[in-house]
Enzyme design. Sequence first.
Site, PDB file in Angstrom:
ATOM      1  CE  LYS A 166       0.704   0.493   4.611  1.00 29.82           C
ATOM      2  NZ  LYS A 166       1.251   1.647   5.361  1.00 29.82           N
ATOM      3  CB  THR A 193      -1.295   4.636   3.269  1.00 33.19           C
ATOM      4  OG1 THR A 193      -1.290   3.774   4.407  1.00 33.19           O
ATOM      5  CG2 THR A 193       0.135   5.028   2.958  1.00 33.19           C
TER       6      THR A 193
END
Length: 240
Positions: free
Chosen positions: A92, A149
């Site tokens: 990610k 994120t």
Amino acid sequence: TPLIMCSKGVEEDTGYLPVEIFGDVIGNPDRLAVLSGPNHAEEVIARIPSGTVIASRSEQTAVRFRNLFSTPYFRGYTSDDYVGVELCAAFKNVIAIGVGISYGIGFGDNTAAMLMTRGMAEMSRLVEARGGQAMTVMGLAGAGDLIATCTSEHSRNRSFGKQLAQGTSLEEFCEKTHMVVEGALACKTISPLAERCGVELPITEMVKSVVWENASIARAAQALISRPLTTEFWGIAQSK
């Protein structure tokens, strides 16, 4: 003694994940667990409600750490897919750099959403090829952590991508912020793992080329958007 790891990443030469390295070196992998999720430290410390995943090949070990870490504001969930959880944790950050780059060159929320969802498709392909479960990518360690994120003001990877698009180098960013950009290393180590597994990762390759090979961002973005059109869920389409 049971051990829990918050480390993330892929060993470049072997393709091993942290939990596999520890299991190989110290033995008894049933005592090992990994923790990952959308858990920005700034918010956890402030006791803002958060959720995390604790994965282990041993249900007993996973439950033990879930009960140990869970609080009224920090919810723990168990999983047996330690491969998927650890790969998502590293992956990610790469996608977050890509999202930051897209914002940095003037693209909007539509582009960010496309990169995030197509990034999840890349994650699920590699997770499955590596022996994990594609469904893990839909959970806290995958979609949850990816959303946090890619969108949060706390995200160093997103911030780096945005500044990279505006001319700041990796070295300059690290020197200025005194932070490590995990996704910069991850795109280097995930790429050879994908090659071994025969998995194509277009977004990851784009990020790697820009960060490490001084590729033109404009050309990389154009190459990505110009890829051949296909079905969205190609795995499902192939199985029909």
